[in-house]
Design a protein around this motif. Structure first.
Motif, short mmCIF file in Angstrom:
data_model
loop_
_atom_site.label_atom_id
_atom_site.label_comp_id
_atom_site.label_asym_id
_atom_site.label_seq_id
_atom_site.Cartn_x
_atom_site.Cartn_y
_atom_site.Cartn_z
N UNK A 232 0.82 -1.22 0.00
CA UNK A 232 0.00 0.00 0.00
C UNK A 232 0.85 1.26 0.00
N UNK A 233 0.33 2.30 -0.63
CA UNK A 233 0.96 3.61 -0.54
C UNK A 233 0.80 4.17 0.86
N UNK A 234 1.62 5.16 1.18
CA UNK A 234 1.53 5.84 2.47
C UNK A 234 1.17 7.31 2.24
N UNK A 235 0.24 7.80 3.03
CA UNK A 235 -0.11 9.22 3.03
C UNK A 235 0.92 9.98 3.87
N UNK A 236 1.40 11.09 3.33
CA UNK A 236 2.40 11.90 4.03
C UNK A 236 1.74 13.19 4.51
N UNK A 237 1.77 13.43 5.83
CA UNK A 237 1.14 14.65 6.33
C UNK A 237 2.12 15.83 6.24
N UNK A 238 1.69 17.01 6.70
CA UNK A 238 2.49 18.23 6.56
C UNK A 238 3.81 18.16 7.32
N UNK A 239 3.87 17.28 8.34
CA UNK A 239 5.09 17.14 9.13
C UNK A 239 5.98 16.00 8.63
N UNK A 240 5.58 15.38 7.50
CA UNK A 240 6.36 14.29 6.95
C UNK A 240 6.06 12.94 7.55
N UNK A 241 5.09 12.86 8.44
CA UNK A 241 4.72 11.59 9.05
C UNK A 241 3.89 10.78 8.06
N UNK A 242 4.19 9.47 7.95
CA UNK A 242 3.51 8.61 6.97
C UNK A 242 2.54 7.66 7.66
N UNK A 243 1.41 7.44 6.98
CA UNK A 243 0.42 6.44 7.44
C UNK A 243 -0.04 5.64 6.24
#
Length: 415
Positions: A45-56
């Motif tokens: 699966x791809x990971x979503x990257x938030x504004x702080x660079x944290x991936x989920x």
């Protein structure tokens, strides 16, 4: 809108340069890179990257808020599963000869293999999931493929033009029955030939193909393909089967749709591929992997004729590739040198994945959020997000692809 971090599949047939260059990494890569996966497939699966660079993981995000991420119409039909997978495909060598099952065939085959206790990761597993796998491939570079059975009378002309004495009985078989049944009979004969018979027949065919190429005969391209396959896969029945399929050369922007049962292989080139989110593959040769002949014959469609090549329905600078598949729809958006930098609006309400393959694009939502993508970057647009307006960032040519669910799925409109 969220940036995505995506996974690369390092299959042996991949390129050491194409995907690495697109992602701005070291070229050549240390090993072949075949596919860049963008989506929520459990395998990568791809990971979503938030504004702080944290991936989920996108899988986790969908599971936590399926309606907000996918929309009610999609969740009503597919639950918390994103029904499509987007790929960038870089073929340096031919893939295996393969076909994919229909929804009914996949569900039945998966249930059967579950009852038999075959592990889902086993090499002899045909159905790791219970879903269909239609696909559409759109060329980024000149893209070579074999897909769909050629009209039988043209195949008879080809086989007679190559003038291989040992093939004469097989030619007569198809000439006497130039229809689905004749194709099934000939394909079945070839794919079930004992290895000693293949070891005798294939070299004779290759010798005849060499002569045809030297003479620049009508079927020179087809013969060159057989010679390439024969060199890579000596004594493989897939070399014979390649004689039955349409030989295609797609220009950038051209696409073909491969429904259930279509026998095909990709030979060389770079493309964007969108498909139903499935791993179900029935192989017919040109591979060291598992080949289940009875199961392949059960799912194959022996209909024939030229493959329809699409260039997309024009909607401003956007091209939309329509298919019968409810799981996906692909759009291509381009801004070339000297053309007006027209805005393109992507309406909210649908889950989308967008990837920039050339140049830079600016995505601005009506709520004020802005993301800019450069070559190789991609983003996730949840169904709950508002409309997004795309414009080129800079003066270079821009090429972007966006995938979403099919416009016929549950009455959804993707425009």
């Amino acid at each position: 809108m969220h940036l995505l971090n995506n996974r690369v599949r390092p299959y042996a047939w991949g390129s050491r340069t194409t995907i690495a260059a697109m992602l701005g990494r070291q070229v050549p890569a240390p090993h072949p890179e075949a596919e860049l996966w963008l989506g929520a497939h459990p395998g990568d699966p791809s990971a979503i990257v938030d504004e702080d660079g944290v991936e989920r993981s996108l899988l986790d995000v969908l599971a936590e808020d399926p309606v907000g991420q996918l929309g009610p119409a999609v969740t009503d039909r597919w639950g918390d599963r994103l029904p499509f997978l987007l790929k960038v495909l870089a073929a340096e060598e031919p893939l295996s000869l393969q076909a994919h099952p229909s929804a009914g065939q996949a569900a039945e085959g998966w249930a059967r293999e579950e009852r038999e206790g075959i592990p889902r990761e086993a090499g002899n597993r045909n159905y790791p999931d219970p879903t269909a796998k239609p696909e559409l491939v759109c060329a980024l570079t000149e893209f070579h493929a074999l897909a769909g059975f050629r009209t039988p009378y043209r195949t008879v002309e080809l086989l007679r033009a190559v003038q291989t004495p040992a093939l004469a009985p097989h030619v007569d078989l198809l000439a006497a029955q130039p229809n689905r049944e004749g194709l099934r009979a000939l394909f079945t004969t070839w794919i079930t030939l004992p290895q000693p018979a293949l070891d005798a027949l294939v070299p004779d065919l290759l010798e005849s193909c060499v002569s045809h190429v030297k003479e620049h005969g009508e079927f020179e391209l087809e013969c060159r393909t057989v010679l390439e396959l024969g060199e890579r896969y000596p004594g493989d029945s897939g070399v014979l089967a390649a004689l039955l399929l349409n030989r295609l050369v797609l220009a950038p922007g051209e696409a073909i749709f491969l429904p259930a049962g279509n026998l095909h292989t990709y030979l060389h080139g770079t493309a964007v591929e969108v498909l139903a989110n499935s791993d179900n593959v029935l192989r017919g040769g040109l591979t060291p992997k598992h080949v289940d002949v009875p199961e392949l014959l059960r799912v194959l469609d022996f209909g024939f004729g030229d493959m329809a090549v699409q260039t997309g329905e024009p909607i401003g600078p956007r091209r939309v590739y329509r298919t019968e598949a409810p799981e996906f729809e692909l759009s291509r958006i381009e801004w070339s040198d000297g053309e007006p930098r027209v805005e393109v609006k992507l309406e909210g309400g649908l889950p989308r994945i967008m990837v920039c393959v050339d140049g830079r694009v600016r995505a601005a939502a009506v709520d004020g959020q802005v993301l800019e993508l450069c070559q190789g970057q991609s983003m996730w647009l949840p169904a709950a997000d508002p409309d997004v307006v795309l414009t080129p960032a800079g003066t270079s040519p821009v090429r972007v692809f966006a995938a979403t669910v099919g416009s016929g799925a549950a009455g959804i409109s993707s425009l």
